[in-house]
Motif scaffolding. Structure first.
Motif, mmCIF file in Angstrom:
data_model
loop_
_atom_site.group_PDB
_atom_site.id
_atom_site.type_symbol
_atom_site.label_atom_id
_atom_site.label_comp_id
_atom_site.label_asym_id
_atom_site.label_seq_id
_atom_site.Cartn_x
_atom_site.Cartn_y
_atom_site.Cartn_z
ATOM 1 N N PHE B 560 53.244 30.986 49.955
ATOM 2 C CA PHE B 560 54.096 32.017 49.389
ATOM 3 C C PHE B 560 54.018 31.992 47.866
ATOM 4 C CE2 PHE B 560 58.449 33.123 47.938
ATOM 5 C CZ PHE B 560 58.456 34.447 48.324
ATOM 6 N N MET B 561 54.188 30.817 47.286
ATOM 7 C CA MET B 561 54.159 30.679 45.833
ATOM 8 C C MET B 561 52.815 31.120 45.261
ATOM 9 S SD MET B 561 56.129 27.236 44.729
ATOM 10 C CE MET B 561 54.811 26.556 43.797
ATOM 11 N N LEU B 562 51.760 30.659 45.904
ATOM 12 C CA LEU B 562 50.420 30.975 45.406
ATOM 13 C C LEU B 562 50.124 32.466 45.527
ATOM 14 C CD1 LEU B 562 48.432 27.945 46.744
ATOM 15 C CD2 LEU B 562 48.365 28.769 44.404
ATOM 16 N N ARG B 563 50.574 33.058 46.624
ATOM 17 C CA ARG B 563 50.301 34.477 46.824
ATOM 18 C C ARG B 563 50.947 35.290 45.713
ATOM 19 N NH1 ARG B 563 53.305 38.550 49.301
ATOM 20 N NH2 ARG B 563 52.085 40.335 50.010
ATOM 21 N N GLN B 564 52.205 34.950 45.360
ATOM 22 C CA GLN B 564 52.872 35.689 44.292
ATOM 23 C C GLN B 564 52.094 35.552 42.993
ATOM 24 O OE1 GLN B 564 54.990 37.565 45.372
ATOM 25 N NE2 GLN B 564 55.417 36.526 47.275
ATOM 26 N N PHE B 565 51.630 34.346 42.731
ATOM 27 C CA PHE B 565 50.903 34.104 41.491
ATOM 28 C C PHE B 565 49.583 34.885 41.483
ATOM 29 C CE2 PHE B 565 49.123 31.849 37.968
ATOM 30 C CZ PHE B 565 50.189 31.253 37.321
ATOM 31 N N MET B 566 48.880 34.842 42.607
ATOM 32 C CA MET B 566 47.569 35.491 42.683
ATOM 33 C C MET B 566 47.692 37.002 42.567
ATOM 34 S SD MET B 566 45.536 33.430 45.605
ATOM 35 C CE MET B 566 45.180 31.695 45.512
ATOM 36 N N LYS B 567 48.800 37.541 43.098
ATOM 37 C CA LYS B 567 48.978 38.990 43.065
ATOM 38 C C LYS B 567 49.026 39.507 41.632
ATOM 39 C CE LYS B 567 49.944 41.115 47.028
ATOM 40 N NZ LYS B 567 50.489 42.307 47.654
ATOM 41 N N ASN B 568 49.485 38.633 40.707
ATOM 42 C CA ASN B 568 49.628 39.049 39.314
ATOM 43 C C ASN B 568 48.305 39.064 38.566
ATOM 44 O OD1 ASN B 568 52.254 39.365 39.684
ATOM 45 N ND2 ASN B 568 52.930 37.558 38.551
ATOM 46 N N ILE B 569 47.260 38.502 39.171
ATOM 47 C CA ILE B 569 45.969 38.458 38.477
ATOM 48 C C ILE B 569 45.336 39.855 38.544
ATOM 49 C CG2 ILE B 569 43.671 37.421 38.478
ATOM 50 C CD1 ILE B 569 45.004 34.997 39.853
ATOM 51 N N PRO B 570 44.908 40.395 37.381
ATOM 52 C CA PRO B 570 44.356 41.756 37.389
ATOM 53 C C PRO B 570 43.126 41.857 38.284
ATOM 54 C CG PRO B 570 44.529 40.855 35.144
ATOM 55 C CD PRO B 570 44.946 39.788 36.058
ATOM 56 N N LYS B 571 42.997 43.006 38.900
ATOM 57 C CA LYS B 571 41.908 43.249 39.843
ATOM 58 C C LYS B 571 40.544 43.279 39.132
ATOM 59 C CE LYS B 571 41.314 44.748 44.268
ATOM 60 N NZ LYS B 571 41.579 43.899 45.402
ATOM 61 N N ASP B 572 40.539 43.651 37.835
ATOM 62 C CA ASP B 572 39.280 43.853 37.102
ATOM 63 C C ASP B 572 38.360 42.634 37.176
ATOM 64 O OD1 ASP B 572 41.402 45.310 36.384
ATOM 65 O OD2 ASP B 572 41.168 45.102 34.200
ATOM 66 N N LEU B 573 38.964 41.459 37.037
ATOM 67 C CA LEU B 573 38.174 40.229 37.047
ATOM 68 C C LEU B 573 37.359 40.127 38.323
ATOM 69 C CD1 LEU B 573 40.582 37.489 35.697
ATOM 70 C CD2 LEU B 573 38.332 38.067 34.802
ATOM 71 N N GLU B 574 38.073 40.376 39.403
ATOM 72 C CA GLU B 574 37.447 40.252 40.714
ATOM 73 C C GLU B 574 36.325 41.293 40.859
ATOM 74 O OE1 GLU B 574 40.606 40.057 43.505
ATOM 75 O OE2 GLU B 574 39.226 40.496 45.149
ATOM 76 N N ASP B 575 36.619 42.533 40.397
ATOM 77 C CA ASP B 575 35.626 43.598 40.519
ATOM 78 C C ASP B 575 34.373 43.254 39.738
ATOM 79 O OD1 ASP B 575 37.273 44.970 42.141
ATOM 80 O OD2 ASP B 575 38.138 46.217 40.537
ATOM 81 N N ALA B 576 34.593 42.706 38.540
ATOM 82 C CA ALA B 576 33.453 42.321 37.720
ATOM 83 C C ALA B 576 32.602 41.292 38.449
ATOM 84 C CB ALA B 576 33.930 41.751 36.388
ATOM 85 N N ALA B 577 33.267 40.328 39.070
ATOM 86 C CA ALA B 577 32.546 39.289 39.800
ATOM 87 C C ALA B 577 31.768 39.894 40.953
ATOM 88 C CB ALA B 577 33.526 38.236 40.315
ATOM 89 N N LYS B 578 32.410 40.858 41.607
ATOM 90 C CA LYS B 578 31.745 41.496 42.754
ATOM 91 C C LYS B 578 30.464 42.192 42.308
ATOM 92 C CE LYS B 578 35.436 42.431 46.003
ATOM 93 N NZ LYS B 578 36.453 43.414 46.318
ATOM 94 N N ILE B 579 30.564 42.870 41.172
ATOM 95 C CA ILE B 579 29.390 43.581 40.666
ATOM 96 C C ILE B 579 28.273 42.584 40.371
ATOM 97 C CG2 ILE B 579 28.516 44.930 38.692
ATOM 98 C CD1 ILE B 579 31.436 46.196 38.723
ATOM 99 N N ASP B 580 28.665 41.391 39.900
ATOM 100 C CA ASP B 580 27.671 40.347 39.642
ATOM 101 C C ASP B 580 27.098 39.774 40.920
ATOM 102 O OD1 ASP B 580 28.022 40.711 37.019
ATOM 103 O OD2 ASP B 580 29.208 38.903 36.665
#
Lengths: 798, 681
Positions: B560-580
């Motif tokens: 629960f704690m981790l999910r709340q924290f992770m939700k706050n991380i902007p999506k852009d980072l992940e998208d950039a990684a995906k493109i890579d």
């Protein structure tokens, strides 16, 4: 990270290697008395039986019988010790459940007809255990339905100890000789007690300083007064519980009147709470003038105050001139069912019970005592030959033995043939606990003796009836249940897969993501299926059954739920006690928030302050229980010291049913530091620009708190509220570690009652039903809060 | 919150106020902990005192022994029964009698100055004698009247029961009938004419019973109260002339005290305060044999030779031996006197022992003088010398004879979980050690330690003992193992699961999330029994696995704690990684995990505290004491040594320290890592 993993794997491997053994390891569980002497005996046994090693375990239970969870777990867990030293009165009950191995009957694969006892007799073993050598009550106490389940070890009985110096000082003497004269009847006992008690009066508070006699201090119990008054407690055929017969009621009324003379049982409990053992024993230090206690106390007097002027006589009877009686108890060796080395265990028991070994052990103990300049007082043994040999050698025929100890021991030995013993019944544990509970209720004045005993009797009788009329419901097969569960799961999974391949809308990317999601979440799914979902369903099924962890469980439909509201007298009080503790939730939250606000200030040394505030919540449960018992001690605890320092009256805290729960709430408040972490995290998240803007608008500190801090914290308030309530409804540790549910069940919390039902009385089915009701209550409360939260919880960014 | 605003003076004021509040709060919050520390520094007799004592007693500085213990004080204590006014008159008379009694008895006062010692022994003698004086001799006239009233009350009270109240007439008759028995209990001693007093009271009490109004027979309490007040009134009516005059009573009492203060009593009282170091029997045990006891007098004969002799001592030290006895057992008293700190006084004994190997266990009878000096032990045989690795301390209350135990290290020690009450002895290199065959030489040396050392020794006493008594490090390692396994698994699995719930879309996610949150509400008791049966079925009973394997499946709270924290991380980072071209695993491992480090740290700390303190799990699943973790080990120790508060507190404190240290160091991460923003439903 890798290093940590490697290290732990290494540790794991090391622990596995350490477990590998090739010798026979005899696990022997005992209470720790006399272990020093036993060590030499065990060494000798190991020399005579090469390849056998005796491992002594102390089993970490305060009392194996009152608190039998560990024994039960070990037996059900299939890895029991080979020998357990067990309280004899409970042997029959556990034997009835099939937990122990019969010792005079065939056990397939282990021993032939007649069991170990007959085998030894046939072999003509000189150490063979023979019934005729034992005191009859001791042997019978370990026999259930004609089968012997335990070999009695020591035995003990009870008599009145009196401090002659104190009696003389109070003028309670024989007019002719001027020597102290012990009381002979109940009325005289009461008169003596009143004469000998001393109170200290400060203001209008009366504090007990010296007690003449406390009916239940030492080792007397309602049992002795009941038997003295002619009660039987259980009918001869063993089918009717007679706990509430008039003779017991009278005995209990007598006990209560003695407590009332002393200022009530709560005051006496407070007085007793600072008692210590050894040299500082209250009887030795003159805080108690007379007590009914067991023969083992003699060793303590010989060790710590051999020159004390005391006497022992049979406990006074209701009327002077009646034949004096006592009751006996003691321990027995039992071999649990499933023990890995029953044959070796038996040879060890035979060895330990022989006259030779007992004399050897006594010699060691006597030598130890002598080296310290003390007198050795042998105990009573269930084996008559041992008792007599020990008494003759160390007391009667020893010219150096102090005559007052010899005479005292003679009193105990003479009482043995006239001693009663607790009824051997499959409900012995419940009978004992209900007798204790009824005593507590009556002496605290919560109930009239008759009423308290009636309630206990009804409960015992119900369980007794069940033993004699076994359940007839359908047997529940757990293996079938497990198969059904996994079958359904497989079916569900198959459906899901079919659905996924035929109906799932989404491109390749979405499919990949779905697979990844399932894979990443799979640890939780597996854990849920095996260790949460399965057990939940299992306990749901169990709640409709009877189950004692040993016999097969049978379906009884709604009876468990029905009994909760009709037959279980503790259900409502335990629920109420738990609900009462809910007061602590808002208090703890407000307190925690206040502390967090303080600790959020930007000043130096904050990490030190935070650590200090956090201290109370760090101390481990076992240690903190012990610590708080000291703090709440009514005689010399810090709390009463603080109350007195500010001029408030002292309280009896955990000894008083009215203050026990508030005391525990107070203890909880002290641990408010634990919640502080969450509050601090919340405070850190409030953007400072909000405060700045408000400050510019001219809002003062309180306005800012009211209109910014509180609204911004609502998610945290909500979280703490939900978790606090859930935690409170499951509160267990304080009752288990500190109060045992007392006094008068005022701290018997729901979860503790559940635990007792499951592990003390083996009503696992009923306990499951209790657990489900608890779940329902918590669920309803949480749902209610969720619903209401929409009105007041404010989420950032919404 | 806002130190930045306001004038400098206001800011300072604010700071001071905050600090003051924090300090007061710290004291309140750490009070239980301080109490724990205080208890861990106390000896047994300091634990449960009549009045609360915050500070542990300091050890005495005693470079000379024997001595008279000054702890009880030199004043004659007024017995409770004596009124303050009467005590002022009595005290000189009593002091005189006691002085006379002590004068005739020669008593050894050791190193204590005679004047001071006399006062101390006199006070002790009075304490002992006063216990035996019947209370009527001590009370003044008012006290006596009260006592007489109570005689009647005590006699009558047992007869007043709810049953008896049903029949008023019978109860009245019974009460009247008791008056004779009660009158006989009136002590004759304080009266001129006891028979007259007795007769008068008998009649008065009989009439009293008859005169109680009927309405008082309503309840036990009402009747008892009525009886009490009437009995008091009756006692007040005894004429003052019936009492003996005060001078006569004082004389009576003095004579009585003189009778009690016998020579024997004086010796007993003196013995209670007399502190001396004494040595006694030596018991030796060879490997695989029984104990052999060597009595302090050879052959245990009254004229046998004493085994202890004076050994080589430091230059400034005086040492002497004297034959005495304690509790009817001969012993040798060691008299010593030191000038300097660090000096040693030595005694030695040569005793027969038939073995080439050193004895496995050595037990020496020893009576402590409670001086907190150190005693060093050594044994020599076959030219080899073995010394104890740590000193025994002359602690305790010093009243009784005790024993010290020494053992050589053996293979069994590792496995053996018995309470280890012995001190370990090890071989040291020494030339010219005792080598006479068939005998061993035993040496005991008292070391005069400085006051500071004594304070240190007393402060660490309970700690050292508990480390020796319980296999602390074994339990500690087990706990550490559990902690490490749990932390590693909890961090890994919880973050993995939280990643699935926070960053990935998959069918059934919201349903699963609801179920997951729902499991928070399930009381542990629901699943306790079935879980036990599962573990048993897996064959995991009596292994450590039930305590850590569960962590591999994630914990709801942490997910629960981790999910709340992770939700706050902007999506852009992940998208950039995906493109890579990163896989989901790579996104989790390289992108998300580094960003949630604070929360992982918080999880680590929560897990540490939870696992470290958990004792319910081990209690259910472990039966073999060798695999106990610290929490259960402590509980087991409490069941054995529950009476020894000091040692329990010391052990608890040592168990708590790692957690305190961890919190102190890691609190910043701890607070940062906990976050619940964006909680919704």
């Amino acid at each position: 990270m890798m290093r940590v993993v490697a290290l732990s794997v290494l540790l794991l491997v090391a622990s596995c290697i350490a477990c590998a053994e090739d010798t026979v390891e005899l696990q022997y569980w005992t209470s720790p008395y006399e272990l020093r002497a036993m060590a030499e005996i065990f060494e000798q046994y190991q020399r005579e039986n090469p390849g056998v090693k005796v491992v002594i375990g102390q089993s970490a239970a305060r009392n194996l019988v009152d608190d039998p969870q560990r024994v039960l777990c070990a037996i059900v867990g299939g890895d029991p010790p080979d020998i357990i030293v067990f309280d004899r009165y409970a042997v029959g009950e556990w034997a009835a459940r099939g937990a122990f191995m019969p010792l005079n009957d065939e056990v397939p694969g282990v021993v032939g007809p007649g069991g170990f006892v007959a085998e030894d007799a046939r072999a003509g073993d000189p150490d063979a255990i023979k019934e005729e050598n034992y005191y009859k009550p001791c042997w019978e106490e370990a026999t259930y339905k004609g089968k012997l389940y335990g070999i009695a070890i020591g035995t003990d009985n009870r008599a009145l100890y009196y401090n002659k110096t104190m009696l003389v000082k109070a003028g309670l003497v024989d007019k002719k000789t001027g020597a102290a004269r012990p009381p002979e009847s109940w009325n005289e006992l009461r008169e003596y007690a009143n004469k000998l008690s001393v109170f200290e009066t400060t203001g209008n508070q009366r504090k007990l300083k010296v007690a003449g006699f406390v009916p239940n201090y030492g080792n007397s119990w309602l049992y002795i007064y009941g038997w003295q008054n002619g009660a039987k407690f259980m009918s001869d055929d063993g089918r009717t519980c007679l706990l509430n017969e008039p003779k017991v009621v009278e005995a209990l009324a007598f006990m209560k009147s003695m407590y009332d003379d002393l200022g009530g049982a709560a005051a006496v409990n407070a007085f007793q709470s600072s008692f210590q053992g050894g040299e500082l024993d209250p009887f030795l230090t003159g805080k108690i003038a007379m007590k009914i206690d067991g023969n083992w106390v003699l060793s303590g007097i010989a060790a710590y105050k051999p020159d004390m002027d005391f006497g022992v006589c049979p406990a006074p009877m209701p009327d002077a001139g009646q034949e004096r009686i006592s009751w006996l108890g003691g321990w027995a060796w039992i071999i649990p069912k499933g023990a890995k080395h029953p044959r070796e265990a038996w040879t060890l028991i035979r060895r330990l019970s022989s006259v030779e070994t007992n004399m050897h052990m006594a010699a060691i103990l006597a030598r130890t005592e002598a080296a310290q300049g003390r007198m050795y007082i042998p105990g009573l043994n269930a084996n008559r030959l041992v008792t007599e040999a020990l008494f003759n050698k160390y007391l009667k025929n020893d010219p150096n033995a102090d005559p007052k100890f010899v005479n005292a021991m003679q009193v105990f030995i003479d009482l043995l043939p006239r001693s009663k013993y607790r009824p051997v019944t499959p409900v012995g544990q419940l009978l004992w606990n209900e007798h204790v509970r009824a005593t507590q209720y009556a002496i605290l004045g919560k109930m009239a003796p008759q009423e308290a005993l009636d309630i206990g009797t009804a409960l015992v009788q119900r369980d007794l009836d069940r033993v004699f009329r076994p359940e007839t419901g359908i047997e529940v097969r757990w293996d079938h249940m497990v198969m059904l569960y996994f079958g359904l799961l497989a079916l569900g999974t198959a459906c899901a897969i079919v659905w996924f391949y035929t109906r799932f809308k989404g491109g390749l990317q979405a499919r990949r993501e779905a697979w990844a999601g399932w894979l990443f979440a799979s640890p939780w799914m597996i854990g849920f299926i095996c260790f949460t979902g399965g057990p939940i369903l299992c306990s749901l099924v169990m709640s409709f059954c009877t189950y004692d962890a040993m016999a097969p469980s049978r379906l009884v439909l709604l009876r468990n739920y029905q009994e909760m509201f009709t037959a279980d007298r503790l259900f409502i009080p335990s629920l109420w006690n738990t609900v009462y503790m809910v007061i602590g939730v808002p208090l703890g939250m407000a307190f925690g928030l206040g502390v967090a606000l303080l600790l959020d200030a930007k000043v130096r040394y904050m990490s030190v302050y935070r650590t200090l505030f956090y201290l109370p919540s760090i101390v481990p449960g076992v240690a903190s229980a012990l610590l708080w018992l000291l703090i709440f001690n009514a005689n010399n605890g810090i709390l009463n010291w603080a109350l007195e320092a500010v001029g408030l009256p002292r309280l009896n805290w955990l000894d008083d049913e009215h203050t026990a729960k508030p005391a525990l709430i107070l203890q909880g408040l002290w641990g408010a530091g634990a919640g502080m972490i969450v509050w601090l995290a919340g405070l850190k998240e409030i953007p400072t620009d909000l405060y700045e803007a408000a400050a510019i608008d001219g809002a003062n500190v309180f306005d800012r708190f009211r209109h910014i801090t509180i609204p911004m914290l609502t998610p945290y308030i909500f979280f703490n509220l939900v978790m606090g309530l859930i935690g409170t409804f499951q509160i267990f540790a304080p009752a288990y570690l500190m109060t045992a549910g007392g006094p008068a069940d005022s701290t018997l919390f729901y979860a503790y009652n559940l635990f007792n039902q499951a592990f003390r009385y083996m009503h696992m089915g009923y306990a499951s039903a209790l657990a489900w009701i608890l779940f329902a209550v918590v669920f309803a409360l949480t749902m209610l809060q969720l619903k209401m939260s929409k009105r007041w919880v404010h989420y950032q960014g919404e | 919150m806002d130190v930045e605003y306001g004038s400098p003076a206001a800011r300072n004021l604010y700071r001071v106020a905050i600090h003051l509040t924090l300090i007061v709060g710290s004291i309140v919050f750490s009070m239980p902990f301080l109490w724990m520390v205080s208890c861990s520094l106390k000896e047994d007799d300091e634990q449960m005192t009549e009045k609360l004592v915050w500070f542990p007693r300091l050890p005495p500085y005693q470079p000379r022994s024997p001595f008279v213990d000054a702890r009880e004080g030199p004043e004659l204590v007024r017995p409770e029964e004596v009124s303050a006014a009467r005590w002022a008159r009595l005290q000189p008379a009593i002091a005189e009698v006691l002085d006379a009694a002590l004068k005739t008895v020669p008593l050894d006062m050791g190193a204590t100055p005679p004047q001071e010692a006399h006062a101390l022994v006199r006070a002790a003698l009075w304490r002992d004698v006063a216990q035996k004086i019947p209370s009527e001799k001590l009370r003044d006239e008012a006290g006596l009247r009260e006592e007489i009233a109570q005689i009647w009350e005590n006699t009558a009270r047992p007869y007043i029961t709810s049953d008896a109240l049903q029949d008023e007439a019978k109860l009245r008759a019974d009460l009247a009938g008791l008056s004779q028995a009660a009158a006989r209990k009136v002590p004759p001693d304080p009266f001129r004419g006891p028979a007259a007093v007795s007769a008068m009271l008998e009649q008065a009490w009989a009439e009293l019973a008859a005169g109680i109004p009927s309405d008082r027979f309503g309840s036990e309490k009402a009747l008892t109260m009525e009886l009490r007040s009437r009995a008091r009134e009756m006692a007040r009516r005894i004429g003052a002339d019936l009492f003996k005059p005060e001078e006569e009573r004082t004389g009576d009492l003095s004579r009585f005290v003189a009778k009690l203060a016998t020579e024997q009593q004086a010796r007993d009282s003196h013995r209670r305060l007399y502190r001396a170091l004494a040595v006694g029997d030596v018991t030796l045990r060879a490997e695989g044999k029984s104990d052999v006891r060597v009595p302090v007098r050879s052959g245990n004969k009254p004229d046998g030779e004493l085994i202890w002799k004076i050994g080589p001592s430091s230059r400034g030290a005086e040492v002497g031996l004297r034959q005495t006895s304690c509790d009817n057992k001969p012993e040798e008293e060691v008299r010593y006197g030191f000038r300097e700190v660090g000096e040693r006084a030595c005694v030695r004994a040569v005793v027969p022992f038939e073995s080439k190997e050193p004895p496995k266990a050595i037990t020496i009878g020893l009576k402590s003088d409670a001086s907190w000096n150190r005693v060093w032990f050594a044994i020599e045989l076959n030219g080899k010398r073995y010394e104890a690795v740590e000193p025994a301390l002359l602690a305790g209350m010093g009243k009784r004879f005790g024993e010290v135990f020494y053992q050589l290290p053996s293979a069994e020690d590792e496995d053996d979980l018995r309470i280890r009450h012995w001190l370990i002895t090890k071989e040291v290199s020494a030339s010219g050690a005792h080598a006479q065959p068939g005998t061993v030489k035993i040496e005991l040396a008292v070391e005069n330690t400085s006051f500071a050392t004594k304070v240190y020794d007393k402060a660490t006493y309970n700690y050292k003992n508990s480390l020796r008594y319980i296999p602390f490090w074994r339990y500690f390692l087990t706990s550490m193992f559990l902690v490490v396994m749990n932390i590693v698994l909890a961090i890994f699995s919880s973050s993995l699961i939280a990643f699935a719930f926070a960053r990935l879309k998959w069918p059934g996610r919201d349903l699963c999330w609801g179920i997951l949150l729902g499991t928070i509400m399930i009381p542990g008791q629901v699943t306790m029994i079935p879980n036990f049966l599962i573990m048993k079925w897996l064959g995991w009973y009596n292994t450590l696995r039930p305590m850590w394997v569960g962590a591999a499946f994630g914990s709801v709270f942490f997910i629960f704690m981790l999910r709340q924290f992770m939700k706050n991380i902007p999506k852009d980072l992940e998208d950039a990684a995906k493109i890579d071209g990163c896989s989901y695993w790579q996104i989790y491992w390289h992108v998300i995990l580094p960003l949630v480090k604070p929360t992982l740290a918080a999880i680590g700390i929560f897990t540490f505290m939870g696992v470290w303190n958990d004792f319910m799990g081990p209690l259910m699943y472990l039966s073999d004491q060798r695999s106990y973790p610290l929490s259960l080990g402590l509980f087991a120790f409490q069941t054995i040594a529950g009476g020894n508060q000091g040692m329990m507190m010391a052990a608890s404190l040592m168990m708590t320290l790692p957690v305190i240290a961890l919190f102190f160091v890691a609190q910043k991460q701890f607070i940062q890592g906990v976050t619940f923003t964006g909680i919704k439903g």
